[in-house]
Scaffold this motif. Sequence first.
Motif, PDB file in Angstrom:
ATOM      1  N   GLU A 204      59.094  53.583  34.190  1.00  0.00           N
ATOM      2  CA  GLU A 204      60.001  53.311  35.303  1.00  0.00           C
ATOM      3  C   GLU A 204      60.255  54.588  36.115  1.00  0.00           C
ATOM      4  OE1 GLU A 204      61.414  50.593  36.381  1.00  0.00           O
ATOM      5  OE2 GLU A 204      60.980  49.155  34.770  1.00  0.00           O
ATOM      6  N   ARG A 205      60.566  54.411  37.393  1.00  0.00           N
ATOM      7  CA  ARG A 205      60.972  55.544  38.215  1.00  0.00           C
ATOM      8  C   ARG A 205      62.226  56.172  37.615  1.00  0.00           C
ATOM      9  NH1 ARG A 205      63.167  54.194  42.310  1.00  0.00           N
ATOM     10  NH2 ARG A 205      63.189  51.913  42.131  1.00  0.00           N
ATOM     11  N   SER A 206      62.318  57.479  37.672  1.00  0.00           N
ATOM     12  CA  SER A 206      63.404  58.200  37.014  1.00  0.00           C
ATOM     13  C   SER A 206      64.789  57.702  37.436  1.00  0.00           C
ATOM     14  CB  SER A 206      63.292  59.701  37.291  1.00  0.00           C
ATOM     15  OG  SER A 206      62.113  60.220  36.729  1.00  0.00           O
ATOM     16  N   GLU A 207      64.974  57.443  38.728  1.00  0.00           N
ATOM     17  CA  GLU A 207      66.276  56.992  39.206  1.00  0.00           C
ATOM     18  C   GLU A 207      66.659  55.655  38.589  1.00  0.00           C
ATOM     19  OE1 GLU A 207      63.706  57.709  41.098  1.00  0.00           O
ATOM     20  OE2 GLU A 207      64.226  59.647  42.012  1.00  0.00           O
ATOM     21  N   LYS A 208      65.694  54.730  38.553  1.00  0.00           N
ATOM     22  CA  LYS A 208      65.948  53.412  37.980  1.00  0.00           C
ATOM     23  C   LYS A 208      66.138  53.515  36.471  1.00  0.00           C
ATOM     24  CE  LYS A 208      66.288  48.990  38.851  1.00  0.00           C
ATOM     25  NZ  LYS A 208      67.331  48.474  39.753  1.00  0.00           N
ATOM     26  N   PHE A 209      65.348  54.352  35.845  1.00  0.00           N
ATOM     27  CA  PHE A 209      65.438  54.542  34.394  1.00  0.00           C
ATOM     28  C   PHE A 209      66.830  55.049  34.011  1.00  0.00           C
ATOM     29  CE2 PHE A 209      64.786  57.001  30.473  1.00  0.00           C
ATOM     30  CZ  PHE A 209      64.158  56.045  29.678  1.00  0.00           C
ATOM     31  N   ASP A 210      67.351  55.984  34.757  1.00  0.00           N
ATOM     32  CA  ASP A 210      68.679  56.526  34.480  1.00  0.00           C
ATOM     33  C   ASP A 210      69.757  55.444  34.588  1.00  0.00           C
ATOM     34  OD1 ASP A 210      67.575  58.992  34.065  1.00  0.00           O
ATOM     35  OD2 ASP A 210      68.076  59.780  36.046  1.00  0.00           O
ATOM     36  N   GLU A 211      69.578  54.521  35.529  1.00  0.00           N
ATOM     37  CA  GLU A 211      70.536  53.422  35.676  1.00  0.00           C
ATOM     38  C   GLU A 211      70.526  52.530  34.435  1.00  0.00           C
ATOM     39  OE1 GLU A 211      69.825  51.197  39.203  1.00  0.00           O
ATOM     40  OE2 GLU A 211      69.895  52.960  40.531  1.00  0.00           O
ATOM     41  N   TYR A 212      69.326  52.240  33.938  1.00  0.00           N
ATOM     42  CA  TYR A 212      69.217  51.406  32.741  1.00  0.00           C
ATOM     43  C   TYR A 212      69.871  52.084  31.536  1.00  0.00           C
ATOM     44  CZ  TYR A 212      65.785  48.470  35.188  1.00  0.00           C
ATOM     45  OH  TYR A 212      65.156  47.618  36.061  1.00  0.00           O
ATOM     46  N   VAL A 213      69.611  53.363  31.369  1.00  0.00           N
ATOM     47  CA  VAL A 213      70.177  54.110  30.242  1.00  0.00           C
ATOM     48  C   VAL A 213      71.699  54.091  30.301  1.00  0.00           C
ATOM     49  CG1 VAL A 213      70.432  56.410  29.239  1.00  0.00           C
ATOM     50  CG2 VAL A 213      68.167  55.590  29.900  1.00  0.00           C
ATOM     51  N   LYS A 214      72.252  54.329  31.481  1.00  0.00           N
ATOM     52  CA  LYS A 214      73.707  54.324  31.656  1.00  0.00           C
ATOM     53  C   LYS A 214      74.286  52.953  31.314  1.00  0.00           C
ATOM     54  CE  LYS A 214      77.316  55.092  35.131  1.00  0.00           C
ATOM     55  NZ  LYS A 214      77.586  55.407  36.561  1.00  0.00           N
ATOM     56  N   LYS A 215      73.601  51.900  31.726  1.00  0.00           N
ATOM     57  CA  LYS A 215      74.072  50.539  31.469  1.00  0.00           C
ATOM     58  C   LYS A 215      74.113  50.236  29.969  1.00  0.00           C
ATOM     59  CE  LYS A 215      73.167  45.759  32.881  1.00  0.00           C
ATOM     60  NZ  LYS A 215      72.303  44.875  33.735  1.00  0.00           N
ATOM     61  N   VAL A 216      73.082  50.660  29.247  1.00  0.00           N
ATOM     62  CA  VAL A 216      73.017  50.400  27.802  1.00  0.00           C
ATOM     63  C   VAL A 216      74.115  51.175  27.070  1.00  0.00           C
ATOM     64  CG1 VAL A 216      71.603  50.654  25.732  1.00  0.00           C
ATOM     65  CG2 VAL A 216      70.575  49.852  27.860  1.00  0.00           C
ATOM     66  N   ILE A 217      74.362  52.404  27.485  1.00  0.00           N
ATOM     67  CA  ILE A 217      75.439  53.189  26.869  1.00  0.00           C
ATOM     68  C   ILE A 217      76.786  52.527  27.110  1.00  0.00           C
ATOM     69  CG2 ILE A 217      76.698  55.375  26.992  1.00  0.00           C
ATOM     70  CD1 ILE A 217      74.036  56.771  27.538  1.00  0.00           C
ATOM     71  N   GLU A 218      76.990  52.001  28.325  1.00  0.00           N
ATOM     72  CA  GLU A 218      78.249  51.322  28.647  1.00  0.00           C
ATOM     73  C   GLU A 218      78.421  50.037  27.846  1.00  0.00           C
ATOM     74  OE1 GLU A 218      77.946  50.842  32.848  1.00  0.00           O
ATOM     75  OE2 GLU A 218      78.727  52.857  33.304  1.00  0.00           O
ATOM     76  N   MET A 219      77.325  49.475  27.365  1.00  0.00           N
ATOM     77  CA  MET A 219      77.402  48.283  26.517  1.00  0.00           C
ATOM     78  C   MET A 219      77.846  48.614  25.094  1.00  0.00           C
ATOM     79  SD  MET A 219      73.946  46.206  27.579  1.00  0.00           S
ATOM     80  CE  MET A 219      73.836  45.235  29.080  1.00  0.00           C
ATOM     81  N   GLY A 220      77.928  49.896  24.797  1.00  0.00           N
ATOM     82  CA  GLY A 220      78.424  50.304  23.490  1.00  0.00           C
ATOM     83  C   GLY A 220      77.367  50.716  22.487  1.00  0.00           C
ATOM     84  N   PHE A 221      76.137  50.925  22.938  1.00  0.00           N
ATOM     85  CA  PHE A 221      75.058  51.301  22.015  1.00  0.00           C
ATOM     86  C   PHE A 221      75.003  52.820  21.849  1.00  0.00           C
ATOM     87  CE2 PHE A 221      73.777  47.083  23.338  1.00  0.00           C
ATOM     88  CZ  PHE A 221      73.276  46.535  22.164  1.00  0.00           C
ATOM     89  N   ASN A 222      74.824  53.243  20.616  1.00  0.00           N
ATOM     90  CA  ASN A 222      74.700  54.662  20.285  1.00  0.00           C
ATOM     91  C   ASN A 222      73.251  55.090  20.489  1.00  0.00           C
ATOM     92  OD1 ASN A 222      74.438  57.180  19.040  1.00  0.00           O
ATOM     93  ND2 ASN A 222      75.941  56.708  17.466  1.00  0.00           N
TER      94      ASN A 222
END
Length: 408
Positions: A227-245
């Motif tokens: 994935e493009r870095s900008e989009k990838f960062d959005e996905y990572v942030k979303k997963v962290i906000e879901m409560g995943f370590n």
Amino acid sequence: MFCLCRKILQFQLIPNWGNTASSTIHLSFRLQNTSLFSKSFSSVEVVAHDRKKQPKQHSFTVSYFINSCGLSPEIAASLSKKVAFETPENPDSVLGLFRKYGFTDAQISKLIKKRPEVLVSSVEETLLPKLEFFHSVGISCTDLGNVLCSNPFFWRSSLEKQIIPNYNFLKSLVSNNEKIVDVWKRAIHLHDAQKRVVPNISALKGIGVTQSGISALVTSHPSVLCERSEKFDEYVKKVIEMGFNPSTSAFIHALTAVTSMSNNTWEQKLKVYRSWGWSEIDFWLAFRSIPRCMTLSVENINSKMDFFVNKMGWQPSEVARTPVALSYSLEKRIIPRCRVLRVLLLNDLIKKNFSMSYVLQTSEKLFTVNFLSKYQEQVPQLFDIYQGKFDLSELGIGFEQKPEANQL
């Protein structure tokens, strides 16, 4: 500046040619007034005079695609617009090289369909060095054909600048060539790891994702890292906000799930689970335990929930508490094992409670010992029932006969 002007002028002139004669007069006028472009326009003028020869050249190309590459007339005609040749010498050499390295006719057809230009590539300077490299690092001929047909971008990639660095990079992340081959077959953008993959891996390391987690992501879902870095960062942030370590394997599975679908698709699957009686608490309990439950198709979710709830009599919330049940194949694992359980339950051969996770997660060996061999004497047809050779209806048993809810 010269090249740019040349391309613009050619683009403007060629589509407006009504016929060969008029285009020649127009070009002659331009040649008299613009000597700087004389070489370029001279070559265009030759093409204009040779337009009648092109159908014959393309006809040979079409015939070659059909007779030597096994392509259909329709596909051959389409490809001849992208690449054309007048003689078979170079294409024959290319096909001979592929066959020498173990490519099957089916693989060759697949490759030519995706990258017809390889037929006019230099065997000695372009193709052979790449094949020799793949062979030198231990990739078998069978795997080589699969990789280069599934991911034809390798043919246009530089051996020294892209392919070799890419291989060395993947070798540092995964344990063997077999896994590298699998990664190459499934992620087309990994032919240029430095551009997308490396920055995304650095981002994961920065938030605490382990090396084993990164390796698992590379081998199981390499496209996520493309994935493009900008989009990838959005996905990572979303997963962290879901409560995943980030240091857990569940984070990798959740990241894979989130990147695999649009927001609309996500909402559609949520709606399906709600329609089966899941509350918000049920959903988050299931998703945080087994993120893969959201990677299933709507049809897959419905068929499994229907079986568990309507055929086996389990409560929707019980499925949510054991979401691993949704990750198994309905035909290959769930139904065969539940057939056996139904027979054992209705014959009072199982007296204690079994959790769904134990029944479905236990290995094939343990399931055979604990649920098949153990009761074979009481139910001689049990193995045939498990293998689907014996229909439950022949015993007067059906899935519509629901056991008590507390039996499983």
